[in-house]
Scaffold this motif. Sequence first.
Motif, PDB file in Angstrom:
ATOM      1  N   ARG A   1       0.820  -1.198   0.000  1.00  0.00           N
ATOM      2  CA  ARG A   1       0.000   0.000   0.000  1.00  0.00           C
ATOM      3  C   ARG A   1       0.858   1.253   0.000  1.00  0.00           C
ATOM      4  O   ARG A   1       0.563   2.220  -0.706  1.00  0.00           O
ATOM      5  CB  ARG A   1      -0.947  -0.027   1.200  1.00  0.00           C
ATOM      6  N   THR A   2       1.936   1.248   0.788  1.00  0.00           N
ATOM      7  CA  THR A   2       2.790   2.433   0.838  1.00  0.00           C
ATOM      8  C   THR A   2       3.429   2.694  -0.523  1.00  0.00           C
ATOM      9  O   THR A   2       3.490   3.828  -0.982  1.00  0.00           O
ATOM     10  CB  THR A   2       3.877   2.266   1.914  1.00  0.00           C
ATOM     11  N   ARG A   3       3.906   1.630  -1.167  1.00  0.00           N
ATOM     12  CA  ARG A   3       4.502   1.798  -2.485  1.00  0.00           C
ATOM     13  C   ARG A   3       3.506   2.403  -3.452  1.00  0.00           C
ATOM     14  O   ARG A   3       3.831   3.278  -4.251  1.00  0.00           O
ATOM     15  CB  ARG A   3       4.945   0.439  -3.037  1.00  0.00           C
ATOM     16  N   GLU A   4       2.267   1.945  -3.387  1.00  0.00           N
ATOM     17  CA  GLU A   4       1.256   2.453  -4.303  1.00  0.00           C
ATOM     18  C   GLU A   4       0.891   3.899  -3.977  1.00  0.00           C
ATOM     19  O   GLU A   4       0.668   4.704  -4.885  1.00  0.00           O
ATOM     20  CB  GLU A   4       0.030   1.533  -4.292  1.00  0.00           C
ATOM     21  N   VAL A   5       0.869   4.234  -2.697  1.00  0.00           N
ATOM     22  CA  VAL A   5       0.566   5.618  -2.313  1.00  0.00           C
ATOM     23  C   VAL A   5       1.699   6.548  -2.781  1.00  0.00           C
ATOM     24  O   VAL A   5       1.445   7.676  -3.217  1.00  0.00           O
ATOM     25  CB  VAL A   5       0.321   5.726  -0.788  1.00  0.00           C
ATOM     26  N   ILE A   6       2.925   6.076  -2.709  1.00  0.00           N
ATOM     27  CA  ILE A   6       4.050   6.866  -3.230  1.00  0.00           C
ATOM     28  C   ILE A   6       3.817   7.193  -4.704  1.00  0.00           C
ATOM     29  O   ILE A   6       3.958   8.330  -5.142  1.00  0.00           O
ATOM     30  CB  ILE A   6       5.388   6.100  -3.074  1.00  0.00           C
ATOM     31  N   ARG A   7       3.426   6.175  -5.470  1.00  0.00           N
ATOM     32  CA  ARG A   7       3.173   6.378  -6.900  1.00  0.00           C
ATOM     33  C   ARG A   7       2.053   7.397  -7.114  1.00  0.00           C
ATOM     34  O   ARG A   7       2.148   8.270  -7.982  1.00  0.00           O
ATOM     35  CB  ARG A   7       2.785   5.046  -7.574  1.00  0.00           C
ATOM     36  N   LEU A   8       1.021   7.313  -6.297  1.00  0.00           N
ATOM     37  CA  LEU A   8      -0.092   8.257  -6.408  1.00  0.00           C
ATOM     38  C   LEU A   8       0.377   9.681  -6.132  1.00  0.00           C
ATOM     39  O   LEU A   8       0.052  10.608  -6.875  1.00  0.00           O
ATOM     40  CB  LEU A   8      -1.217   7.873  -5.426  1.00  0.00           C
ATOM     41  N   CYS A   9       1.171   9.857  -5.091  1.00  0.00           N
ATOM     42  CA  CYS A   9       1.655  11.196  -4.725  1.00  0.00           C
ATOM     43  C   CYS A   9       2.546  11.748  -5.833  1.00  0.00           C
ATOM     44  O   CYS A   9       2.516  12.934  -6.157  1.00  0.00           O
ATOM     45  CB  CYS A   9       2.437  11.146  -3.412  1.00  0.00           C
ATOM     46  N   GLU A  10       3.347  10.892  -6.399  1.00  0.00           N
ATOM     47  CA  GLU A  10       4.247  11.281  -7.469  1.00  0.00           C
ATOM     48  C   GLU A  10       3.431  11.755  -8.684  1.00  0.00           C
ATOM     49  O   GLU A  10       3.692  12.812  -9.259  1.00  0.00           O
ATOM     50  CB  GLU A  10       5.082  10.062  -7.857  1.00  0.00           C
ATOM     51  N   ALA A  11       2.427  10.977  -9.032  1.00  0.00           N
ATOM     52  CA  ALA A  11       1.577  11.328 -10.175  1.00  0.00           C
ATOM     53  C   ALA A  11       0.788  12.602  -9.892  1.00  0.00           C
ATOM     54  O   ALA A  11       0.410  13.330 -10.817  1.00  0.00           O
ATOM     55  CB  ALA A  11       0.634  10.173 -10.491  1.00  0.00           C
ATOM     56  N   ALA A  12       0.555  12.881  -8.603  1.00  0.00           N
ATOM     57  CA  ALA A  12      -0.188  14.085  -8.231  1.00  0.00           C
ATOM     58  C   ALA A  12       0.711  15.312  -8.207  1.00  0.00           C
ATOM     59  O   ALA A  12       0.272  16.402  -7.842  1.00  0.00           O
ATOM     60  CB  ALA A  12      -0.850  13.875  -6.866  1.00  0.00           C
ATOM     61  N   GLY A  13       1.981  15.123  -8.541  1.00  0.00           N
ATOM     62  CA  GLY A  13       2.876  16.265  -8.671  1.00  0.00           C
ATOM     63  C   GLY A  13       3.640  16.653  -7.426  1.00  0.00           C
ATOM     64  O   GLY A  13       4.220  17.734  -7.360  1.00  0.00           O
ATOM     65  N   TYR A  14       3.675  15.774  -6.429  1.00  0.00           N
ATOM     66  CA  TYR A  14       4.493  16.086  -5.249  1.00  0.00           C
ATOM     67  C   TYR A  14       5.968  15.969  -5.628  1.00  0.00           C
ATOM     68  O   TYR A  14       6.360  15.061  -6.361  1.00  0.00           O
ATOM     69  CB  TYR A  14       4.128  15.182  -4.066  1.00  0.00           C
ATOM     70  N   ASP A  15       6.752  16.937  -5.170  1.00  0.00           N
ATOM     71  CA  ASP A  15       8.173  16.967  -5.535  1.00  0.00           C
ATOM     72  C   ASP A  15       9.012  16.110  -4.599  1.00  0.00           C
ATOM     73  O   ASP A  15      10.027  15.549  -4.984  1.00  0.00           O
ATOM     74  CB  ASP A  15       8.693  18.409  -5.475  1.00  0.00           C
ATOM     75  N   VAL A  16       8.565  16.062  -3.354  1.00  0.00           N
ATOM     76  CA  VAL A  16       9.294  15.280  -2.347  1.00  0.00           C
ATOM     77  C   VAL A  16       8.299  14.378  -1.624  1.00  0.00           C
ATOM     78  O   VAL A  16       7.237  14.844  -1.201  1.00  0.00           O
ATOM     79  CB  VAL A  16       9.994  16.201  -1.316  1.00  0.00           C
ATOM     80  N   VAL A  17       8.611  13.105  -1.539  1.00  0.00           N
ATOM     81  CA  VAL A  17       7.788  12.193  -0.743  1.00  0.00           C
ATOM     82  C   VAL A  17       8.657  11.671   0.400  1.00  0.00           C
ATOM     83  O   VAL A  17       9.668  11.010   0.169  1.00  0.00           O
ATOM     84  CB  VAL A  17       7.250  11.010  -1.574  1.00  0.00           C
ATOM     85  N   LEU A  18       8.273  12.042   1.615  1.00  0.00           N
ATOM     86  CA  LEU A  18       8.991  11.589   2.804  1.00  0.00           C
ATOM     87  C   LEU A  18       8.289  10.356   3.351  1.00  0.00           C
ATOM     88  O   LEU A  18       7.089  10.402   3.634  1.00  0.00           O
ATOM     89  CB  LEU A  18       8.951  12.664   3.884  1.00  0.00           C
ATOM     90  N   ILE A  19       9.016   9.256   3.481  1.00  0.00           N
ATOM     91  CA  ILE A  19       8.409   8.055   4.042  1.00  0.00           C
ATOM     92  C   ILE A  19       9.071   7.801   5.388  1.00  0.00           C
ATOM     93  O   ILE A  19      10.239   7.421   5.445  1.00  0.00           O
ATOM     94  CB  ILE A  19       8.606   6.840   3.122  1.00  0.00           C
ATOM     95  N   GLU A  20       8.338   8.029   6.444  1.00  0.00           N
ATOM     96  CA  GLU A  20       8.964   7.916   7.764  1.00  0.00           C
ATOM     97  C   GLU A  20       8.650   6.576   8.419  1.00  0.00           C
ATOM     98  O   GLU A  20       7.585   5.995   8.221  1.00  0.00           O
ATOM     99  CB  GLU A  20       8.510   9.053   8.684  1.00  0.00           C
ATOM    100  N   THR A  21       9.589   6.083   9.177  1.00  0.00           N
ATOM    101  CA  THR A  21       9.335   4.858   9.939  1.00  0.00           C
ATOM    102  C   THR A  21      10.078   4.887  11.255  1.00  0.00           C
ATOM    103  O   THR A  21      11.084   5.577  11.410  1.00  0.00           O
ATOM    104  CB  THR A  21       9.716   3.602   9.148  1.00  0.00           C
TER     105      THR A  21
END
Lengths: 324, 324
Positions: free
Chosen positions: A129-149
Motif C-alpha cells: 500500500r505504501t509503495r502504491e501511495v508513493i506512486r499516487l503522490c508522485e503522479a499528483a505532482g508532489y516533488d518530495v515524498v517523505l516516508i517515515e518509519t
Amino acid sequence: MDTQALAEQIARGERRALARAITLVESGRADHRAAATRLLEALETDRQAIRIGLSGTPGVGKSTFIEAFGSMLTGQGLKVAVLAVDPSSARSGGSILGDKTRMEKLSRDPNAFIRPSPAQSQLGGVARRTREVIRLCEAAGYDVVLIETVGVGQSETMVAEMADLFVLLLAPAGGDELQGVKRGIMEIADLILVNKADGELQAAANRTCADYAGALRLLRKRPQDPEGFPKALTVSAVTGAGLSGAWEEMQALTEWRRETDHWTARRQAQARHWFEEEVRQGLLARLTADPDARARMAELGAAVARGDTSPAMAAEEMLESLRG
Amino acid sequence: MDTQALAEQIARGERRALARAITLVESGRADHRAAATRLLEALETDRQAIRIGLSGTPGVGKSTFIEAFGSMLTGQGLKVAVLAVDPSSARSGGSILGDKTRMEKLSRDPNAFIRPSPAQSQLGGVARRTREVIRLCEAAGYDVVLIETVGVGQSETMVAEMADLFVLLLAPAGGDELQGVKRGIMEIADLILVNKADGELQAAANRTCADYAGALRLLRKRPQDPEGFPKALTVSAVTGAGLSGAWEEMQALTEWRRETDHWTARRQAQARHWFEEEVRQGLLARLTADPDARARMAELGAAVARGDTSPAMAAEEMLESLRG
C-alpha cells in the motif's frame, strides 16, 4: 469506477481525488483492488518525486524534524507528501502520524499532504500500500515524498527499498559510544542527521556526528555514492540550523545519481522487486482466498497435528491438490 | 531407494544409516526430496527426544558449554545429538560446528552425534532441513537433541519454534546493565544460563544472573510455565558447576509441561506450522522450478523495469498465467 478520470484528476493535483485514490489502494475489497490496479496503470509516469526514507527511534524528534524540514521545502515552493510506515500499528491500534497535531503547521499547509500508516496486520501489506501511495503522490505532482518509519525490525529495510535516499535521524549520544544503531542500518543510510544540535546538546551532537562520520568512513564505498557519501551532519529541528544544508546534500546526491544512472537503475530494480513480491503474495493468497483450499489446509493441518502424517507428506498432498 | 529399510536401520540406531538419511534430507535433488518425504513418513513416531534450542552470541563459550553439558548427559547414559543452525553459513562459506575439534571429547563420544549447519542460501531451507534432521535423530533414539544457533536475526526465533525448550547462554556483563539482549529473546527463553561463573568472573556472573532473574520477573507469566519459570542460573562450562542443576531444571520443566499437556500442544502447533510453511515454500518454488514460469517472470520483470507496465498489473498477468 472511472479510473481514467480519477487518474486525470490526480494529475491535475486535486487533493480530494488523491485521498479517494489512497482509500482505494488501501482497501481490502477485491473490486477495489482491481480498480486500484487499473488506476496505477493509468497514472502519469513522467513525474518523479525525490522519495526520501526517514528512520529514527522515538525520542529523536522525528515529528519536529519533519515539521521543520517539510515547511522549509514548501516555503521554497515545493510540494511535500509525508507517509508513515508503522509495523506495529496493527497491534497497538494506533498509528504514527495518526495525530496530525504533532505536525500542526505542516498539516495545514496546502502544499503538504500527510498520510498516516495504513492499519494492516502484515508488513507485506503495509509495504504494498505504501509503495502504491508513493506512486499516487508522485503522479499528483508532489516533488518530495517523505516516508517515515520507526526503527523497528524490518521496517527500515522495507522503507529503504521504496526510497531513492535513506536518511537516518539520531539524537546526540550521552557517552562516547555509538548508539545501538544496527550495522545493517548504517549500510543502507545515505545521510545521517544528528538532531538536537542546539543549546546544551550542541557539543554532544557535534561529538556524535563526528563519531558517525568516522564509522561511515570505515564502511566499504558503494558504487551508488559519490565521493564523501554517505555523510553525517548535525541539524536542529528547533532552530532550523543545518536543515537547508541537509537538503542541499540530498539534492547533490540525487543529481549525481541521476547523472550516473544509479537513480534509474535503483528505481528499475525496485519496480522489478515489487512485481516479484506481488506475484509471491498473490500466490500465497490462494491458500486463504479459496474456501476449498482453506478447508483442505485445515484438514491436513489437523492430520499433521495428530501425527497421522508428516508435515512434508501433507504439504505434498496439498500442493498436488492445488495443482489439479 | 528402500526408505522403509533405511527407516528400520535408523530405528536400530545405526549411525551410518542416520548419516545417509541426513544427506538425503539435505539434498536439493528432486528424487532425493521425494525419497526423504517417504522416509520421514516411515519413521518411528513413538520416540520423543527433549529438543533443546540453545542460543548465544560468539564469545559466551557456547562450544565449551555444549562439550561439557553434552558429555555430562552421555555420562548419564543418554544419547545426545547436536545440530547447528547458522543463518550466515551460506555467505561466509563456513558453518558453525564445521570444525568438530571445537568439541573434541563429544565428537569422539559414541553416544553423541554432531552435525554442522547445512549450507543453504535461505533461512527457510535451513529450517526445513534442521526440522527433518531433528525428526531423524529422534527416530534414531537420541534422548536429547541440542539445536544451537548464533543469536543473529531471525535464527533464534526459528530455533525456538522447533524446540521444546529454549535456553539462552550469556556471558557475565561488565557493568550493572543488561547486555544487548533483544526483548523478543527474553520472551522466548525458558532458561537463561550465565556462563563463566568461575574464578575472577564468578562475582560478575552472579550479578548478571540476578539482573536477569529480576528482568524475567517483570515479564508476564506464560501459560506454559510452572511457578518460577523462566529461570536464570549461573553455570561454568569449564569447572562444570551448575550444569547438573541446569539439566534438572530442564527436566522439571519438561515434566511439568508433559503433565499439563503443554508439551503436546506445542509440538502439535509446531508440526502444523511446519506443514503450512512447507506448502507456502512449495507454492513459491513453482515460480523458479518451471522454465516457462521463470521465463515469463523475467519477461514481465523487464517490462516493469522499463516502465511499460505497473508492478501490480504485471503481477496480475503473471498470476493469471500460473492459474491457466
